[in-house]
Design an enzyme around this catalytic site. Structure first.
Site, PDB file in Angstrom:
ATOM      1  N   GLY A  13       0.776  -1.293   0.166  1.00  0.00           N
ATOM      2  CA  GLY A  13       0.015  -0.003  -0.079  1.00  0.00           C
ATOM      3  C   GLY A  13       0.734   1.370   0.008  1.00  0.00           C
ATOM      4  N   ILE A  14       0.505   1.993   0.797  1.00  0.00           N
ATOM      5  CA  ILE A  14       1.023   3.494   0.808  1.00  0.00           C
ATOM      6  C   ILE A  14       2.313   3.409   1.227  1.00  0.00           C
ATOM      7  CG2 ILE A  14       0.912   5.602   1.972  1.00  0.00           C
ATOM      8  CD1 ILE A  14      -1.970   5.430   2.170  1.00  0.00           C
ATOM      9  N   LEU A  43       3.822  -4.395  15.718  1.00  0.00           N
ATOM     10  CA  LEU A  43       3.805  -3.192  16.777  1.00  0.00           C
ATOM     11  C   LEU A  43       2.471  -3.307  17.462  1.00  0.00           C
ATOM     12  CD1 LEU A  43       4.742  -0.679  13.784  1.00  0.00           C
ATOM     13  CD2 LEU A  43       6.137  -1.401  15.892  1.00  0.00           C
ATOM     14  N   SER A 112      -6.182   9.583   8.849  1.00  0.00           N
ATOM     15  CA  SER A 112      -7.148   9.114   7.937  1.00  0.00           C
ATOM     16  C   SER A 112      -8.307  10.185   7.833  1.00  0.00           C
ATOM     17  CB  SER A 112      -7.742   7.604   8.058  1.00  0.00           C
ATOM     18  OG  SER A 112      -9.063   7.346   7.280  1.00  0.00           O
ATOM     19  N   TYR A 154     -11.919   1.846  13.839  1.00  0.00           N
ATOM     20  CA  TYR A 154     -10.739   2.433  12.823  1.00  0.00           C
ATOM     21  C   TYR A 154     -10.778   3.982  13.257  1.00  0.00           C
ATOM     22  CZ  TYR A 154      -8.349   3.884   8.708  1.00  0.00           C
ATOM     23  OH  TYR A 154      -7.337   4.219   7.991  1.00  0.00           O
ATOM     24  N   LYS A 158      -7.982   6.704  14.615  1.00  0.00           N
ATOM     25  CA  LYS A 158      -7.111   7.717  13.604  1.00  0.00           C
ATOM     26  C   LYS A 158      -7.800   9.119  14.300  1.00  0.00           C
ATOM     27  CE  LYS A 158      -5.363   4.945  10.827  1.00  0.00           C
ATOM     28  NZ  LYS A 158      -3.925   4.904  10.642  1.00  0.00           N
TER      29      LYS A 158
END
Length: 260
Positions: A13-14, A43, A112, A154, A158
């Site tokens: 991905g990113i 992590l 995000s 999620y 964020k």
């Protein structure tokens, strides 16, 4: 000048796109992920976070120029709480000392646009208090509830991360030490994390109704990589505590004038 970058979530991905871009530009990248990276750690655990710091110090020779704390999960699980918030903060704070030898130290995290959505208040409270056991317990409750409750995990992680960046960037440890600390807030990007959400035309339409992106719609990880590369470059000397929305306009549509 060749700079040394730490990129977490570098295997896909990113993170992968960013590592590739920086390497193409002649920089040294030490990638971190749970697999297929120079440093493989988890992590979500205290042991993994400690190992990250030790391995970066070893491989870098004790000095780095930039931290790109990009690793994250988008699953409706308690593991997302551990990685997205506590794992990201541990990456930034644990590696901060290794920036001391750089002439242009930089740090950025990936938040995000989902941080704009209503959070779970109990989870947000535990996160911003830095209480990992309580946050994981609340995450487990939301995970067990499933559905809309679990879906709050999620965005809440964020939002908490964005708040931490805002509250921390101007402190003596960061701005006072000459380290610009910022975050990005991507919209919907075509990555393995979002593949199931956008695999059909109908699914993409549904996602864009929830996350309006009038400027060119869903985009590629490389587009985000360009922003991350600039935020951690020598050119960015004064941006401090900003959460930069690279989202095709969803922030502007959702928040409008409320940002002022």
């Amino acid at each position: 000048m060749v700079r040394t970058y730490i990129v977490t979530g570098a295997a896909s991905g990113i993170g992968k796109a960013t590592a590739q871009l920086l390497t193409e530009r002649g920089h040294r990248v030490i990638g971190v992920d749970i697999r297929n990276a120079e440093i493989t750690v988890d992590l979500s655990s205290a042991a993994g976070r400690e190992e990250l710091v030790n391995r970066v110090a070893e491989l870098s020779g004790g000095s780095i120029d930039a931290i790109i704390a990009n690793a994250g999960l988008a699953t409706p699980t308690a593991a997302t709480v551990a990685v997205n918030y506590f794992g990201t903060i541990a990456t930034l704070t644990g590696l901060r000392g290794l920036l001391a030898g750089s002439d242009a130290p930089r740090a950025v995290a990936t938040a995000s646009m989902a941080s704009l959505f209503p959070p779970d208040d109990l989870l947000l409270q535990a996160l911003t208090a830095g209480d990992e056991p309580a946050a994981l317990a609340r995450g487990a409750e939301l995970e067990a509830a499933g559905g809309d409750a679990a879906a709050l995990i999620y965005g809440t992680t964020k939002r908490a991360l964005a708040l931490w960046i805002r509250r921390t960037a101007s402190t003596s440890d960061w701005a006072g030490a000459g380290i610009p600390l910022n975050a990005i807030a991507p919209g919907v990007v075509e990555t393995p994390m979002t593949a199931a959400m956008i695999e059909t035309t109908e699914a993409r339409k549904s996602v864009l109704e929830l996350v309006p992106m009038p400027l060119n719609g869903i985009f590629q990880p490389r587009d985000v990589a360009y922003l991350l590369a600039w935020l951690t470059s020598e050119e960015n000397a004064h941006l401090c505590g900003q959460v930069v929305f690279i989202d095709g306009g969803s922030d502007a549509v959702i928040r409008g004038d409320s940002t002022w």
